[in-house]
Scaffold this motif. Structure first.
Motif, short mmCIF file in Angstrom:
data_model
loop_
_atom_site.label_atom_id
_atom_site.label_comp_id
_atom_site.label_asym_id
_atom_site.label_seq_id
_atom_site.Cartn_x
_atom_site.Cartn_y
_atom_site.Cartn_z
N THR A 118 -93.09 -6.32 38.60
CA THR A 118 -93.64 -7.07 39.72
C THR A 118 -95.14 -7.27 39.52
N PHE A 119 -95.61 -8.43 39.92
CA PHE A 119 -97.05 -8.71 39.94
C PHE A 119 -97.39 -8.90 41.41
N GLY A 120 -98.10 -7.95 42.01
CA GLY A 120 -98.31 -8.03 43.45
C GLY A 120 -96.94 -8.00 44.10
N GLY A 121 -96.63 -8.99 44.92
CA GLY A 121 -95.32 -9.02 45.56
C GLY A 121 -94.29 -9.83 44.78
N LEU A 122 -94.69 -10.38 43.64
CA LEU A 122 -93.80 -11.29 42.93
C LEU A 122 -92.91 -10.55 41.92
N HIS A 123 -91.61 -10.76 42.01
CA HIS A 123 -90.68 -10.15 41.05
C HIS A 123 -90.56 -11.09 39.85
N ALA A 124 -91.39 -10.87 38.85
CA ALA A 124 -91.36 -11.75 37.66
C ALA A 124 -90.11 -11.48 36.84
N VAL A 125 -89.72 -10.21 36.73
CA VAL A 125 -88.47 -9.81 36.09
C VAL A 125 -87.82 -8.79 37.00
N ASN A 141 -88.75 -23.03 33.65
CA ASN A 141 -90.15 -22.58 33.72
C ASN A 141 -90.31 -21.50 34.79
N GLY A 142 -91.05 -20.46 34.43
CA GLY A 142 -91.33 -19.41 35.41
C GLY A 142 -90.17 -18.45 35.63
N ALA A 143 -89.13 -18.54 34.78
CA ALA A 143 -87.93 -17.69 34.96
C ALA A 143 -88.20 -16.23 34.64
N GLY A 144 -89.26 -15.97 33.85
CA GLY A 144 -89.59 -14.58 33.51
C GLY A 144 -89.40 -14.26 32.03
N LYS A 145 -89.19 -15.29 31.22
CA LYS A 145 -88.92 -15.08 29.78
C LYS A 145 -90.09 -14.39 29.07
N SER A 146 -91.29 -14.94 29.27
CA SER A 146 -92.46 -14.36 28.59
C SER A 146 -92.72 -12.95 29.08
N THR A 147 -92.54 -12.75 30.38
CA THR A 147 -92.77 -11.42 30.94
C THR A 147 -91.78 -10.43 30.32
N LEU A 148 -90.52 -10.82 30.22
CA LEU A 148 -89.50 -9.95 29.62
C LEU A 148 -89.88 -9.63 28.16
N PHE A 154 -96.35 -5.03 25.60
CA PHE A 154 -97.59 -5.65 26.08
C PHE A 154 -97.75 -5.48 27.59
N TYR A 155 -96.62 -5.31 28.29
CA TYR A 155 -96.65 -4.96 29.72
C TYR A 155 -95.85 -3.67 29.90
N ARG A 156 -96.25 -2.89 30.89
CA ARG A 156 -95.45 -1.72 31.27
C ARG A 156 -94.50 -2.12 32.39
N GLU A 160 -86.94 -19.62 23.62
CA GLU A 160 -87.11 -20.98 23.11
C GLU A 160 -86.64 -21.98 24.18
N HIS A 161 -87.31 -23.13 24.21
CA HIS A 161 -86.90 -24.18 25.14
C HIS A 161 -86.04 -25.23 24.48
N LYS A 162 -86.12 -25.33 23.14
CA LYS A 162 -85.36 -26.40 22.47
C LYS A 162 -83.90 -26.01 22.35
N1 LIG Z 1 -99.95 -11.63 34.36
C1 LIG Z 1 -99.37 -12.17 35.43
N2 LIG Z 1 -99.87 -12.00 36.68
C2 LIG Z 1 -99.28 -12.55 37.77
N3 LIG Z 1 -98.16 -13.28 37.72
C3 LIG Z 1 -97.60 -13.49 36.51
C4 LIG Z 1 -98.17 -12.95 35.31
N4 LIG Z 1 -97.40 -13.33 34.26
C5 LIG Z 1 -96.40 -14.07 34.78
N5 LIG Z 1 -96.51 -14.17 36.12
C6 LIG Z 1 -95.59 -14.86 37.04
O1 LIG Z 1 -94.29 -14.35 36.78
C7 LIG Z 1 -93.31 -15.39 36.82
C8 LIG Z 1 -92.58 -15.44 35.50
O2 LIG Z 1 -93.48 -15.98 34.51
P1 LIG Z 1 -93.16 -16.07 32.97
O3 LIG Z 1 -94.38 -16.59 32.28
O4 LIG Z 1 -92.60 -14.78 32.50
O5 LIG Z 1 -92.01 -17.17 32.94
P2 LIG Z 1 -91.43 -18.01 31.71
O6 LIG Z 1 -89.97 -18.04 31.91
O7 LIG Z 1 -91.92 -17.44 30.44
O8 LIG Z 1 -92.05 -19.44 31.96
P3 LIG Z 1 -92.43 -20.63 30.92
O9 LIG Z 1 -91.13 -21.16 30.43
O10 LIG Z 1 -93.13 -21.61 31.80
O11 LIG Z 1 -93.29 -20.04 29.84
C9 LIG Z 1 -94.04 -16.66 37.18
O12 LIG Z 1 -93.95 -16.86 38.56
C10 LIG Z 1 -95.49 -16.36 36.76
O13 LIG Z 1 -96.39 -17.08 37.55
#
Ligand SMILES: Nc1ncnc2c1ncn2[C@@H]1O[C@H](COP(=O)(O)OP(=O)(O)OP(=O)(O)O)[C@@H](O)[C@H]1O
Length: 271
Positions: free
Chosen positions: A11-18, A37-44, A51-53, A207-209
């Motif tokens: 979670t980032f603040g109140g947001l459940h990124a994953v 977009n924004g599904a949480g792939k990069s965060t995962l 890189f993140y805990r 990947e998006h492609k």
């Molecule tokens: N460091 C951060 N601080 C706050 N919010 C974040 C942070 N990193 C990601 N988020 C939020 O977490 C959610 C998931 O983001 P993430 O980048 O993991 O998605 P994604 O699937 O990789 O998107 P994209 O396909 O656009 O790269 C989004 O709402 C994003 O705004």
């Protein structure tokens, strides 16, 4: 299982990124992570590479718990990654970049280097041999002496793969390897990914492609709004109504037929 991810959350603040994501990466397979977009792939990706805990959940690699380990320890354990925006030493040559990856696994010390001990010279020679082999393997040997900033984008992407392979990983995670390259280059990159697996390295990729994912992946994890909404083979995922809904809901253009399945994201959207 090479990697087991269980109930992973961030979670980032109140947001459940994953949120509560579980999946496995099997040895010798290609596992893809997709989602709008924004599904949480990069965060995962950042969670499983240290890189993140995570806020909750666990990551196990080769039956060892690596949850929350910092990136360098995760790398030492055998997990290498590339980045969405290729991170090379821009002012160094392509060969020097790959050599830096070899140095990460070197055992010789500064004393060895200063006095050019036999051990240091042996390791230097082994690193150079490995670098040349990896440059050949990734198809960029002819660029070895070029400065990284000056070579084509495709060569930079391949060099980033060579650099990651130089650390001798068992699992290589590729973050959007086909972003910003042409269709032909993407197809060639797909062949390289198959060769990496044939070399004995397991591959995970975001990947998006869709053309690349659907032709390459053994299993696909689909995320939407931080949650796992589907898992399966390309055929299973392609026709899953939840997946189609997630992509349409996220504003994909055009209609979706059974055959088209999920739509490819148009370039330039999002990061
Ligand atoms: N460091 C951060 N601080 C706050 N919010 C974040 C942070 N990193 C990601 N988020 C939020 O977490 C959610 C998931 O983001 P993430 O980048 O993991 O998605 P994604 O699937 O990789 O998107 P994209 O396909 O656009 O790269 C989004 O709402 C994003 O705004």
């Amino acid at each position: 299982m090479l990697m087991q991810v269980r109930g992973l959350s961030k979670t980032f603040g109140g947001l459940h990124a994953v949120e509560d994501v579980s999946f496995d990466i099997a040895e010798g397979e290609i596992t893809a992570i997709i989602g709008p977009n924004g599904a949480g792939k990069s965060t995962l990706f950042n969670l499983i590479t240290g890189f993140y805990r995570p806020t909750a959940g666990s990551v196990t690699f080769k039956a060892k718990d690596i949850t929350g380990h910092p990136a360098h320890r995760t790398a030492q354990a055998g997990v290498a990654r590339t980045f969405q925006t290729t991170k090379l030493f821009e002012h160094s040559s392509i060969a020097e970049n790959v050599l830096a990856g070899c140095a990460a696994g070197s055992r010789s010390t500064l004393i060895d280097a200063v006095f050019r001990t036999p051990r240091h010279r042996r390791e230097e020679k082994a690193s150079m041999d490995k670098t040349l082999e990896l440059l050949e393997f990734t198809g960029i040997l002819e660029f070895k002496d070029e400065i990284a900033a000056n070579v084509p984008h495709e060569v930079q992407k391949r060099a980033a793969v060579a650099l990651a392979l130089a650390t001798e990983p068992e699992l290589l995670l590729l973050d959007e390897p086909a972003a910003g390259i042409t269709e032909d280059e993407t197809a060639r990159f797909g062949q390289l990914i198959r060769q990496i697996v044939a070399r004995g390295v397991t591959v995970g990729l975001v990947e998006h492609k869709m053309s690349l994912i659907m032709s390459l992946a053994d299993n696909i994890l689909v995320l939407d709004q931080g949650r796992r909404i589907a898992w399966g083979t390309p055929e299973e995922v392609r026709s899953d109504p939840r997946v189609i809904e997630a992509y349409l809901g996220a504003g994909s253009q055009g209609s979706t037929s059974q055959e088209d399945g999920i739509q490819e994201r148009t370039p330039g959207q999002g990061a």
